[in-house]
Write an enzyme that holds these catalytic residues in place. Sequence first.
Site, PDB file in Angstrom:
ATOM      1  N   ASN A  79      20.036  -1.572   4.700  1.00  0.00           N
ATOM      2  CA  ASN A  79      19.430  -2.992   4.913  1.00  0.00           C
ATOM      3  C   ASN A  79      19.669  -3.528   3.668  1.00  0.00           C
ATOM      4  O   ASN A  79      18.416  -3.359   2.975  1.00  0.00           O
ATOM      5  CB  ASN A  79      18.171  -2.805   5.644  1.00  0.00           C
TER       6      ASN A  79
ATOM      7  N   LYS B 114      18.819  -6.939   3.101  1.00  0.00           N
ATOM      8  CA  LYS B 114      17.725  -7.910   3.106  1.00  0.00           C
ATOM      9  C   LYS B 114      18.567  -9.130   2.338  1.00  0.00           C
ATOM     10  O   LYS B 114      19.663  -9.427   2.577  1.00  0.00           O
ATOM     11  CB  LYS B 114      16.477  -7.462   2.154  1.00  0.00           C
TER      12      LYS B 114
ATOM     13  N   HIS C 101      11.860  -6.110  12.206  1.00  0.00           N
ATOM     14  CA  HIS C 101      11.591  -5.565  11.117  1.00  0.00           C
ATOM     15  C   HIS C 101      10.103  -6.254  10.670  1.00  0.00           C
ATOM     16  O   HIS C 101       9.988  -7.515  10.921  1.00  0.00           O
ATOM     17  CB  HIS C 101      12.849  -5.963  10.136  1.00  0.00           C
TER      18      HIS C 101
ATOM     19  N   GLU D  98       9.007  -7.419   8.165  1.00  0.00           N
ATOM     20  CA  GLU D  98       9.223  -8.555   7.571  1.00  0.00           C
ATOM     21  C   GLU D  98       9.563  -9.816   8.154  1.00  0.00           C
ATOM     22  O   GLU D  98       9.402 -11.017   7.852  1.00  0.00           O
ATOM     23  CB  GLU D  98      10.295  -8.615   6.228  1.00  0.00           C
TER      24      GLU D  98
ATOM     25  N   GLU E 122       9.199   2.820  10.947  1.00  0.00           N
ATOM     26  CA  GLU E 122       8.864   2.262   9.428  1.00  0.00           C
ATOM     27  C   GLU E 122       7.368   1.697   9.224  1.00  0.00           C
ATOM     28  O   GLU E 122       6.887   0.628   9.297  1.00  0.00           O
ATOM     29  CB  GLU E 122       9.797   0.983   9.278  1.00  0.00           C
TER      30      GLU E 122
ATOM     31  N   GLY F 174       9.075  -0.852   0.856  1.00  0.00           N
ATOM     32  CA  GLY F 174       9.366  -1.425  -0.542  1.00  0.00           C
ATOM     33  C   GLY F 174       7.968  -1.367  -1.513  1.00  0.00           C
ATOM     34  O   GLY F 174       7.920  -1.857  -2.548  1.00  0.00           O
TER      35      GLY F 174
ATOM     36  N   SER G 207      10.691   3.189   1.773  1.00  0.00           N
ATOM     37  CA  SER G 207      10.727   3.803   0.408  1.00  0.00           C
ATOM     38  C   SER G 207      11.508   5.256   0.493  1.00  0.00           C
ATOM     39  O   SER G 207      10.860   6.347  -0.425  1.00  0.00           O
ATOM     40  CB  SER G 207       9.573   4.100  -0.300  1.00  0.00           C
TER      41      SER G 207
END
Length: 254
Positions: free
Chosen positions: A9, A11, A98, A100, A170, A176, A215
């Site tokens: 991904n 992003k 996701h 985000e 996730e 991240g 991560s």
Amino acid sequence: MIKPIIIGNWKLNGSKKFIKNILKPLNQFLIKYYKVCTIVIAPPILYTNFIQNILSSDQANFFLGAQNVDTHFSGPFTGEISPIMLKDLEIHYVIIGHSERRVNHYEDNHIIAKKFHMLKQEKIIPVLCIGETSQEHKEKKTKEVCKKQIDVIFDLCGENAFNNTIVAYEPIWAIGSGQSASPKEVQIISHFIRNYIKSKSNNQIKNFFIQYGGSVTKNNAQELICQNDIDGFLIGGASLCLEEFTKIIKIINK
Ligand code: PGA
């Protein structure tokens, strides 16, 4: 034995120069691995055509994915991209839910369920991200949170909802952050997710995969992939570095 699936991904990263530098060598590298591992690259959507042109005469050894989709098929929805358009662009996988997008774009479980449903209608594989916040993790609410995120999909799409789909577990605090969840913990949650979905599907589920994301690096990939219920990874940061990404694929291949 199932074929592991790895999704990169990207992003909001990349440029024409970056793509030129990473893609040809990655594609070459994958000649050796595409039969044992399914690889998907999800770049910012506007580079799709550029990527297809760069590879033009070469056989692409990976699939293209997208990072988002709208909840409409067409119409007055400025700035959006529909599942029909993604299909037209030969996009096979779409990441939805996701964290985000949940946080920065206020997407709730119902919006995500709608996206899931529309992708299924177009026969595109949804990659449904689920997972808990750091606070929920501390309060040991992970299973409860995942259950809610899954239930809303069953409510809208019925008991066959998860055939031909991917769930990416996730934990939000691991994304991240450089701090992955422990393999043991990921296994426990992935096992729970698989059993829960299986039981709600009347034990009739086909082509269903569970990925871990948060991560993932070349240093933790080995231990994570050895867990029974982890079928692959959703990789952010490490997918932007050719050396790191190819190392992870090599590890999975072992
Ligand atoms: P990360 O991102 O690998 O950089 O933690 C994972 C993701 O956001 O899917």
